[in-house]
Design an enzyme around this catalytic site. Structure first.
Site, PDB file in Angstrom:
ATOM      1  N   HIS A   1     -53.503  31.924  -2.740  1.00 21.95           N
ATOM      2  CA  HIS A   1     -54.818  31.379  -3.082  1.00 21.95           C
ATOM      3  C   HIS A   1     -54.587  30.359  -4.204  1.00 21.95           C
ATOM      4  CE1 HIS A   1     -58.846  31.377  -4.905  1.00 21.95           C
ATOM      5  NE2 HIS A   1     -59.301  31.860  -3.767  1.00 21.95           N
TER       6      HIS A   1
ATOM      7  N   ASP B   1     -50.855  39.259  -7.387  1.00 20.02           N
ATOM      8  CA  ASP B   1     -52.273  38.966  -7.179  1.00 20.02           C
ATOM      9  C   ASP B   1     -52.801  40.031  -6.211  1.00 20.02           C
ATOM     10  OD1 ASP B   1     -54.712  38.123  -6.272  1.00 20.02           O
ATOM     11  OD2 ASP B   1     -54.107  36.059  -5.850  1.00 20.02           O
TER      12      ASP B   1
ATOM     13  N   GLN C   1     -56.934  40.831  -2.960  1.00 23.45           N
ATOM     14  CA  GLN C   1     -57.272  41.278  -1.603  1.00 23.45           C
ATOM     15  C   GLN C   1     -56.665  42.635  -1.250  1.00 23.45           C
ATOM     16  OE1 GLN C   1     -59.544  39.946   0.083  1.00 23.45           O
ATOM     17  NE2 GLN C   1     -59.696  37.852  -0.696  1.00 23.45           N
TER      18      GLN C   1
ATOM     19  N   LYS D   1     -64.838  41.912  -5.653  1.00 19.65           N
ATOM     20  CA  LYS D   1     -64.293  42.099  -4.303  1.00 19.65           C
ATOM     21  C   LYS D   1     -64.150  43.584  -3.972  1.00 19.65           C
ATOM     22  CE  LYS D   1     -61.601  37.825  -4.232  1.00 19.65           C
ATOM     23  NZ  LYS D   1     -62.383  36.873  -3.443  1.00 19.65           N
TER      24      LYS D   1
END
Ligand code: 7TS
Length: 411
Positions: A123, A200, A203, A226
């Site tokens: 991302h 990261d 997700q 999220k």
């Protein structure tokens, strides 16, 4: 073994006011999740009953606000199994967490000739901060490329991570491919050459259990919004030893222990990295989100998301013109299916689906270098959460089946 039908039988939408009250198939969960009522109420409860500026007031209400904020930190610590409470820094989101590492760690530890290794599938939030750090220090940013199925070969990792490497930054799960990356291997190779590993987890944190001690990551970032928490609260985990040695990212109130005319002493961790009035209301909401996730359990969350992904994937594969990006194996898609339809612009796909009450994302998904690497251009993306159901997926498939005809093909 539990069948997919049994797994999907329970109605979680009743916990989510927006989903229970609106006739919409919300399939853009990778962008932001929906909130269960318990999260909305926890944030409301903070402002209704405990609101004061946390960490500074000496009266009862301010201490309650401080407790709400610090209890949320303990909940996050347990959620990712961090060893120390002070290793949890609250930020605004993943983007800010990664920038904190870039500004406070990278700028002070890199020099010309050093290398930062990341992947082409990141991302932009896990790419541009490293580009900034490289530009300002004279270090080089190197990309590990993935195969067409999104896989990253061990040899590619081993080749990229060398004695020059000082930072390895990688998403645990790509927001476009939905594939689980070999982060354990990346951490191991980073440590072998004395580099730090930055993960990261934007997700992955909402969808699978994370154990930072087992993973041995040096830094790990994720966003509250999220994982069903409020917007405006994110997390940076960092190993205590590293955080202790880093200078503050932002300075001002609350991150100091003493200020004189000409000097200052910084507050100890974690407050050194939390300048200004903190977002305690959102932290209370994030705490409730973690409790809610724990009350369901990642075994159920993962199994339901896998069942929904199978249903969507198998259905989409049978629709004329649909091309799924990344792995042809459904097990490699953690709730994310990015696709194109021959001859139809992804924005038209999203608009037609919207007209049928199906919400998906279309565009470059803030991962343009990956889409360039895969030569796809813009794409459409379905992203599922455990609270979606079979009806959402059927609605998606029914709408997708009509798109080419509605765009004038085959007339
Ligand atoms: N890293 C990954 C892997 C992401 O998917 C995202 C957001 C971020 C970082 C940044 O998170 P933020 O909370 O700081 O914005 N991804 C998406 C997406 O896929 N669609 O909208 C936002």
């Amino acid at each position: 073994m539990v069948s997919d039908k049994d797994l999907l039988a329970y109605d979680y939408k009743k916990d989510f006011p927006l989903l229970a009250n609106m006739d919409v198939a919300y399939l853009d969960n990778a962008a932001t999740a929906q909130r269960p009522l318990c999260v909305i109420e926890a944030e409301r409860d903070f402002y209704l009953k405990h609101n004061a500026n946390p960490l500074r007031g000496l009266y009862q209400l301010a201490m309650e606000a401080t407790d709400a904020y610090e209890d949320a930190r303990t909940a996050v610590q347990k959620f990712i199994n961090a060893k120390h409470f002070e290793e949890i820094i609250f930020t605004r989101n993943t983007t800010e967490s990664l920038n904190l590492v870039a500004y406070s760690y990278a700028l002070h530890n890199l020099q010309p000739g050093d290398e930062i290794v990341t992947t082409i599938m990141e991302h932009h939030s896990n790419m541009l901060p490293w580009r900034m750090a490289a530009a300002q220090t004279g270090a080089t940013l190197k990309y590990i490329e993935c195969a067409a199925d999104g896989s990253i070969a061990d040899e590619a990792l081993a080749q990229a991570i060398t004695a020059k490497t000082k930072i390895v930054a990688m998403a645990q799960v790509s927001n476009v491919l939905g594939r689980l990356n070999p982060v354990e291997k990346a951490v191991e190779l980073a440590h072998k050459v004395g580099a730090v590993a930055v993960i990261d987890a934007a997700q992955s944190a909402p969808h699978m259990a994370i154990d930072v001690q087992k993973l041995d990551a040096d830094f790990l970032a994720f966003s509250g919004h999220k994982m069903m928490g409020p917007m405006g609260i994110g997390v940076l985990y960092g190993k205590k030893k590293l955080l202790d040695a880093m200078p503050p990212f932002l300075s001002g109130g609350e991150m100091i222990s003493m200020v004189s005319r000409d000097g200052q002493e910084y507050a100890p961790l974690p407050h050194k990295f939390e300048a200004g009035t903190v977002n305690a209301g959102a932290a209370a909401g994030l705490h409730a989100a973690i409790d809610y996730i724990n009350s369901i359990g990642f075994d159920i969350i993962e199994a339901r998301e896998a069942a929904l992904t199978r249903l969507a994937f198998e259905g989409m594969r049978q629709i004329e013109g649909v091309r799924i990006i990344g792995s042809p194996n459904v097990e490699e898609h953690k709730g994310i299916i990015t696709f194109t339809i021959d001859g139809v612009h992804p924005h038209d796909i999203a608009a037609i689906l919207d007209a049928d009450g199906v919400n998906i994302r279309a565009g470059n998904h803030c991962a343009q270098p990956l889409l360039d690497h895969l030569c796809t251009g813009a794409t459409a993306r379905v992203s599922l959460a455990f609270y979606n159901d079979e009806a959402d997926v059927r609605r998606l498939l029914d709408s997708l089946k009509t798109i080419r005809e509605r765009m004038g093909y085959g007339r």
